[in-house]
Design a protein around this motif. Structure first.
Motif, PDB file in Angstrom:
ATOM      1  N   ALA A  67       2.775  -2.701  -0.593  1.00  0.00           N
ATOM      2  CA  ALA A  67       3.254  -2.356  -1.933  1.00  0.00           C
ATOM      3  C   ALA A  67       2.122  -1.758  -2.754  1.00  0.00           C
ATOM      4  CB  ALA A  67       3.805  -3.601  -2.624  1.00  0.00           C
ATOM      5  N   GLU A  68       2.481  -0.770  -3.556  1.00  0.00           N
ATOM      6  CA  GLU A  68       1.481  -0.121  -4.397  1.00  0.00           C
ATOM      7  C   GLU A  68       0.859  -1.123  -5.379  1.00  0.00           C
ATOM      8  OE1 GLU A  68       2.760   3.852  -5.984  1.00  0.00           O
ATOM      9  OE2 GLU A  68       4.681   3.135  -5.209  1.00  0.00           O
ATOM     10  N   HIS A  69      -0.336  -0.805  -5.804  1.00  0.00           N
ATOM     11  CA  HIS A  69      -1.014  -1.660  -6.784  1.00  0.00           C
ATOM     12  C   HIS A  69      -0.332  -1.531  -8.144  1.00  0.00           C
ATOM     13  CE1 HIS A  69      -4.146  -3.827  -8.854  1.00  0.00           C
ATOM     14  NE2 HIS A  69      -4.299  -2.808  -9.707  1.00  0.00           N
ATOM     15  N   ASN A  70       0.219  -2.636  -8.624  1.00  0.00           N
ATOM     16  CA  ASN A  70       0.874  -2.647  -9.927  1.00  0.00           C
ATOM     17  C   ASN A  70       0.779  -4.056 -10.495  1.00  0.00           C
ATOM     18  OD1 ASN A  70       2.945  -2.824 -12.046  1.00  0.00           O
ATOM     19  ND2 ASN A  70       3.565  -0.794 -11.341  1.00  0.00           N
ATOM     20  N   PRO A  71      -0.194  -4.316 -11.389  1.00  0.00           N
ATOM     21  CA  PRO A  71      -0.400  -5.672 -11.927  1.00  0.00           C
ATOM     22  C   PRO A  71       0.838  -6.233 -12.615  1.00  0.00           C
ATOM     23  CG  PRO A  71      -2.256  -4.248 -12.472  1.00  0.00           C
ATOM     24  CD  PRO A  71      -1.194  -3.359 -11.902  1.00  0.00           C
ATOM     25  N   LEU A  72       1.618  -5.413 -13.295  1.00  0.00           N
ATOM     26  CA  LEU A  72       2.788  -5.912 -14.015  1.00  0.00           C
ATOM     27  C   LEU A  72       3.841  -6.441 -13.043  1.00  0.00           C
ATOM     28  CD1 LEU A  72       4.398  -4.348 -17.143  1.00  0.00           C
ATOM     29  CD2 LEU A  72       5.852  -5.163 -15.291  1.00  0.00           C
TER      30      LEU A  72
END
Length: 386
Positions: free
Chosen positions: A93-98
């Motif tokens: 999965a792509e990096h996405n903190p939210l």
């Protein structure tokens, strides 16, 4: 004064511990009326089961954990390689903190409404958010080799325990006539084979509890925890109350089908479909006969009815039977799952263990991948091995 307070604080815990110990080992909880622990002291060549023996189960548990580690590393993993088992390659999965924060704190499977809300916060399309969650869920799922190794270990143990249980019971009269279970109860001398069988079984189920956080989690995780705790409680109580004869019978009945389930899983992971289906039919037959017929109508009938011919009911009598009934309810739950899988097998829609957390397909077209690359600084989907 300080010395006196210190003495009181030291005396109170000791008194409390002594009171709890006296209540816990109160003879009326464990033994029929007119019997005491002194009646079960070793004498005249007789050796009785004692609660203190249960301490030996802890070293057994740790030894089994070590044996399991060595078995999985040096036998199960090479065997998986010989059978051609390979873990699937998952798109990361792509990096996405939210989204990561939502995944860890809110839900791993957001509703459509929540997906739309996340789209507004991230500026992503619904499809892209759904793909992110699908990939993130797949990252946490155990690989095929791990599942195969666990099933292999349990297969070896259950088969060994079943054979060992039969060897310890085949020449005993109570294996063929359950009334003999209560002959001379509770003054029944402990046999060496019974001691080993009990300690190994208790150690094994305790090792399963210790490894729960590392093992593959299935849909019936809570039921498995309840089953392990109920089994340990039942084994410990039956040992302390000298219900050893009926306890060994119950263990053999359970082990008779457990090894078939695990070998069926192994064939399923190896994609030996016909062999898996044959083993599954055999497992279903043995499970239904042993746990839905023999256990309730022979064994539980034996523990409910026959003891009342010898002595009035006491707490241990009710507690032991209550734990057996709890196990029986779990058997009914698993029987429903098995019937469902058997129906799918007959309708050619069987696809492995329904309790498993199945991997989700992850496919995107070229335009979607290009869209991902345009909206993130991440160099694209990375492929990792799990």
């Amino acid at each position: 004064m300080c010395l006196g307070v210190h003495c009181v604080h030291r005396l109170f815990p000791n008194t409390m511990v002594q009171s709890i110990s006296e209540w816990l080992w109160w003879e009326r909880l464990w033994l029929p009326a007119n019997l005491s622990w002194s009646d079960l002291e070793d004498r005249d060549g007789r050796v009785y089961a004692k609660p203190s023996h249960l301490h030996a189960a802890l070293p057994y548990a740790f030894v089994l954990l070590i044996i399991r580690y060595l078995f999985e590393r040096y036998i199960a993993i090479p065997l998986a390689g010989l059978l051609g088992l390979r873990d699937r390659l998952h798109l990361t999965a792509e990096h996405n903190p939210l989204l990561q924060h939502y995944f860890l704190t809110q839900s791993q499977t957001p509703t459509q409404g929540n997906v739309r809300a996340l789209c507004k916060k991230t500026g992503w399309s619904e499809r892209r958010v759904n793909i992110w969650f699908r990939r993130r869920r797949n990252q946490d799922r155990p690989g095929l080799c791990k599942k195969f190794c666990e099933a292999s270990w349990r297969f070896v143990f259950y088969l060994s325990a079943f054979v060992g249980g039969l060897l310890s019971l085949y020449d005993k009269p109570w294996f063929y006539d359950l009334r003999e279970v209560w002959a001379g109860f509770p003054k029944q001398s402990m046999l060496t084979s019974q001691y080993r069988y009990y300690m190994v079984e208790i150690g094994f189920y305790f090792s399963l509890l210790l490894s729960l956080t590392f093992d593959v989690k299935r849909k019936d995780f809570r039921e498995q925890v309840i089953h392990h705790i109920a089994t340990l409680t039942l084994l410990a109580f039956s040992w302390s109350s000298n219900y050893i004869r009926v306890g060994t019978v119950v263990m053999v009945l359970h082990d008779s089908s457990d090894w078939l389930l695990e070998v069926g899983k192994m064939f399923n992971y190896a994609k030996w479909e016909w062999t898996c289906n044959i083993v599954f039919v055999l497992f279903t037959t043995v499970f239904m006969v042993t746990r839905l017929i023999i256990l309730p109508f022979w064994v539980i009938h034996c523990t409910w009815v026959y003891p009342l011919e010898l002595y009035p009911p006491f707490f241990g009598y009710y507690f032991f039977n209550a734990m057996l009934l709890l196990l029986q309810m779990l058997h009914l739950y698993w029987a429903a799952l098995i019937v469902h899988m058997f129906y799918k097998l007959l309708t050619n829609s069987f696809n492995g263990d329904d309790r498993s957390d199945q991997e989700e397909e992850d496919s995107t077209d070229t335009s979607e991948k290009d869209n991902h690359k345009r909206h993130t600084n991440d160099p694209g989907a990375r492929v990792t091995r799990h």
